[in-house]
Design a protein around this motif. Structure first.
Motif, short mmCIF file in Angstrom:
data_model
loop_
_atom_site.label_atom_id
_atom_site.label_comp_id
_atom_site.label_asym_id
_atom_site.label_seq_id
_atom_site.Cartn_x
_atom_site.Cartn_y
_atom_site.Cartn_z
N SER A 199 39.57 46.76 48.18
CA SER A 199 40.88 46.48 47.60
C SER A 199 40.90 45.11 46.93
O SER A 199 41.43 44.95 45.82
CB SER A 199 41.95 46.55 48.69
OG SER A 199 43.20 46.13 48.20
N ASP A 200 40.30 44.12 47.58
CA ASP A 200 40.23 42.77 47.00
C ASP A 200 39.46 42.80 45.68
O ASP A 200 39.85 42.17 44.70
CB ASP A 200 39.53 41.82 47.97
CG ASP A 200 40.30 41.60 49.26
OD1 ASP A 200 41.53 41.72 49.23
OD2 ASP A 200 39.66 41.31 50.29
N ARG A 201 38.34 43.51 45.68
CA ARG A 201 37.51 43.58 44.47
C ARG A 201 38.29 44.23 43.31
O ARG A 201 38.20 43.78 42.17
CB ARG A 201 36.24 44.39 44.74
CG ARG A 201 35.31 43.78 45.77
CD ARG A 201 33.97 44.51 45.72
NE ARG A 201 33.15 44.23 46.92
CZ ARG A 201 31.87 44.53 47.02
NH1 ARG A 201 31.25 45.10 46.01
NH2 ARG A 201 31.20 44.26 48.12
N ILE A 202 39.03 45.29 43.64
CA ILE A 202 39.81 45.96 42.61
C ILE A 202 40.85 45.00 42.03
O ILE A 202 41.04 44.92 40.81
CB ILE A 202 40.50 47.22 43.19
CG1 ILE A 202 39.45 48.29 43.51
CG2 ILE A 202 41.53 47.77 42.20
CD1 ILE A 202 40.01 49.50 44.23
N GLN A 203 41.53 44.26 42.90
CA GLN A 203 42.53 43.30 42.44
C GLN A 203 41.92 42.27 41.49
O GLN A 203 42.51 41.93 40.46
CB GLN A 203 43.17 42.58 43.63
CG GLN A 203 44.03 43.46 44.52
CD GLN A 203 45.38 43.78 43.89
OE1 GLN A 203 45.73 43.23 42.86
NE2 GLN A 203 46.11 44.68 44.52
N GLN A 261 44.53 36.79 48.85
CA GLN A 261 44.38 36.82 47.40
C GLN A 261 45.04 35.63 46.70
O GLN A 261 44.81 35.40 45.52
CB GLN A 261 45.01 38.12 46.85
CG GLN A 261 44.26 39.38 47.20
CD GLN A 261 42.98 39.53 46.40
OE1 GLN A 261 42.87 39.01 45.30
NE2 GLN A 261 42.00 40.21 46.97
N ILE A 262 45.87 34.89 47.42
CA ILE A 262 46.67 33.84 46.77
C ILE A 262 45.92 32.52 46.69
O ILE A 262 45.35 32.06 47.68
CB ILE A 262 48.01 33.66 47.50
CG1 ILE A 262 48.88 34.88 47.25
CG2 ILE A 262 48.72 32.39 47.05
CD1 ILE A 262 50.23 34.81 47.92
N ASP A 263 45.93 31.93 45.52
CA ASP A 263 45.32 30.62 45.30
C ASP A 263 46.34 29.55 45.72
O ASP A 263 47.42 29.44 45.11
CB ASP A 263 44.97 30.46 43.82
CG ASP A 263 44.36 29.10 43.50
OD1 ASP A 263 44.28 28.25 44.41
OD2 ASP A 263 44.00 28.89 42.33
N PRO A 264 46.04 28.75 46.75
CA PRO A 264 47.00 27.73 47.21
C PRO A 264 47.39 26.74 46.11
O PRO A 264 48.53 26.28 46.08
CB PRO A 264 46.25 27.03 48.35
CG PRO A 264 45.24 28.01 48.82
CD PRO A 264 44.83 28.78 47.59
N HIS A 265 46.45 26.43 45.22
CA HIS A 265 46.75 25.49 44.14
C HIS A 265 47.78 26.10 43.18
O HIS A 265 48.68 25.40 42.69
CB HIS A 265 45.48 25.11 43.39
CG HIS A 265 44.46 24.42 44.26
ND1 HIS A 265 44.67 23.18 44.80
CD2 HIS A 265 43.24 24.82 44.68
CE1 HIS A 265 43.62 22.82 45.52
NE2 HIS A 265 42.73 23.80 45.47
N ALA A 266 47.65 27.41 42.92
CA ALA A 266 48.62 28.08 42.05
C ALA A 266 49.99 28.12 42.72
O ALA A 266 51.02 27.94 42.06
CB ALA A 266 48.15 29.50 41.73
#
Length: 290
Positions: free
Chosen positions: A9-13, A120-125
């Motif tokens: 699922s992560d790869r698909i995202q 999946q979330i980038d903390p910097h974003a």
């Protein structure tokens, strides 16, 4: 997250933007009933997604697998990993309900959604989004749809206390174009849009983007079309054992943003909160237990 800990699922995202139209259709079909959807024959998966067999084979290779058999083997390994640790799983159950009770199956699904979403979330974003939302130099517009308007209202209510210069726009209203009259370059739109994606919301985002506004999007794992216009986008997993999708993970991100922005602006927010409480005291809207 390292490559060896990524789920399929992560790869698909990660690959969604690089897929063809047919491959994205297939990806959405897999995610719809993940991971069960990928455990049957290749021809069955292709039929369910209304794509060709070669499309399945190509997308599997884009995900880093040599073929469909290797793809399925990884899916089965994920399933085996999920059923490990029964003691740890039992600790999350409601003690008075059996393991198969909706209280536990629903909670397990929400916990899984949260785990995958945060991975999946980038903390910097996220920090950058909070900085934009908390900047009173630019007008903040908050937009929700038929269902997500409740999340938009929740964010708006708290942001009213935290900062000035803010507007709540309901895309379901036929008056939403009025709000675009005063949009300036650099203004910020926080938009909530999950399936079924709303045409009004997309059109609003397109017009705001054309006027130079910045867009922060809260969406689901399949991603709203507004994703293509957003400066920052957060995708939440929303599937639970229900006829309706879950807002729990999106609400978690929303409340986390409220907390972060409050902390960023605490010096001024504290004064606003004190002023608001004084107004409430005058109106006697709330009972005081003192």
């Amino acid at each position: 997250m390292s490559s060896d800990t990524l789920t399929i699922s992560d790869r698909i995202q990660q690959k969604l933007d690089d897929l063809t139209r047919a491959e994205r259709q297939l990806a959405h079909s897999i995610l719809e009933n993940y991971p069960i959807s990928g455990l049957g024959p290749l021809t069955e998966l292709a039929l369910d997604a209304n794509v060709s067999g070669p499309t399945v084979a190509r997308m599997v290779q884009k995900l880093g697998f040599k073929g469909y058999a290797e793809f399925q083997a990884e899916l089965r390994e994920e399933l085996r990993a999920k059923v490990k640790g029964p003691i740890a799983k039992h600790d999350t159950w409601a003690d008075s309900a059996p393991s198969g009770h909706i209280l536990n199956t629903f909670t397990d699904a929400v916990i899984d959604n949260i785990r995958h979403t945060l991975g999946q979330i980038d903390p910097h974003a996220f920090d950058a989004a909070c900085g934009l939302v908390g900047d009173p130099a630019h007008h903040l517009y908050i937009v929700g749809g038929r269902v997500t308007h409740t999340l938009a209202e929740y964010l708006f209510l708290h942001m009213q206390v935290i900062r000035p210069n803010i507007t709540h726009v309901q895309s379901t209203s036929n008056a939403w174009p009025h709000y675009l009259l005063d949009v300036q370059a650099g203004d910020v739109f926080v938009i909530f849009d999950v399936r079924r994606y709303e045409n009004n919301t997309l059109k609003l985002a397109e017009m705001a983007h054309a006027q130079g506004a910045k867009i922060i999007l809260f969406t689901d794992q399949w991603r709203s079309p507004v994703h293509q216009l957003a400066n920052i986008s957060f995708s939440s997993r929303i599937v639970v054992p229900s006829a309706w999708d879950s807002a729990a993970t999106t609400l978690l991100l929303t409340e986390t943003m409220i907390s972060a922005v409050q902390n960023l602006r605490w010096d001024s927010t504290k004064g606003r909160m004190e002023e608001l409480e004084a107004m409430f005291d005058q109106t006697k809207l709330f009972r005081k237990f003192t």
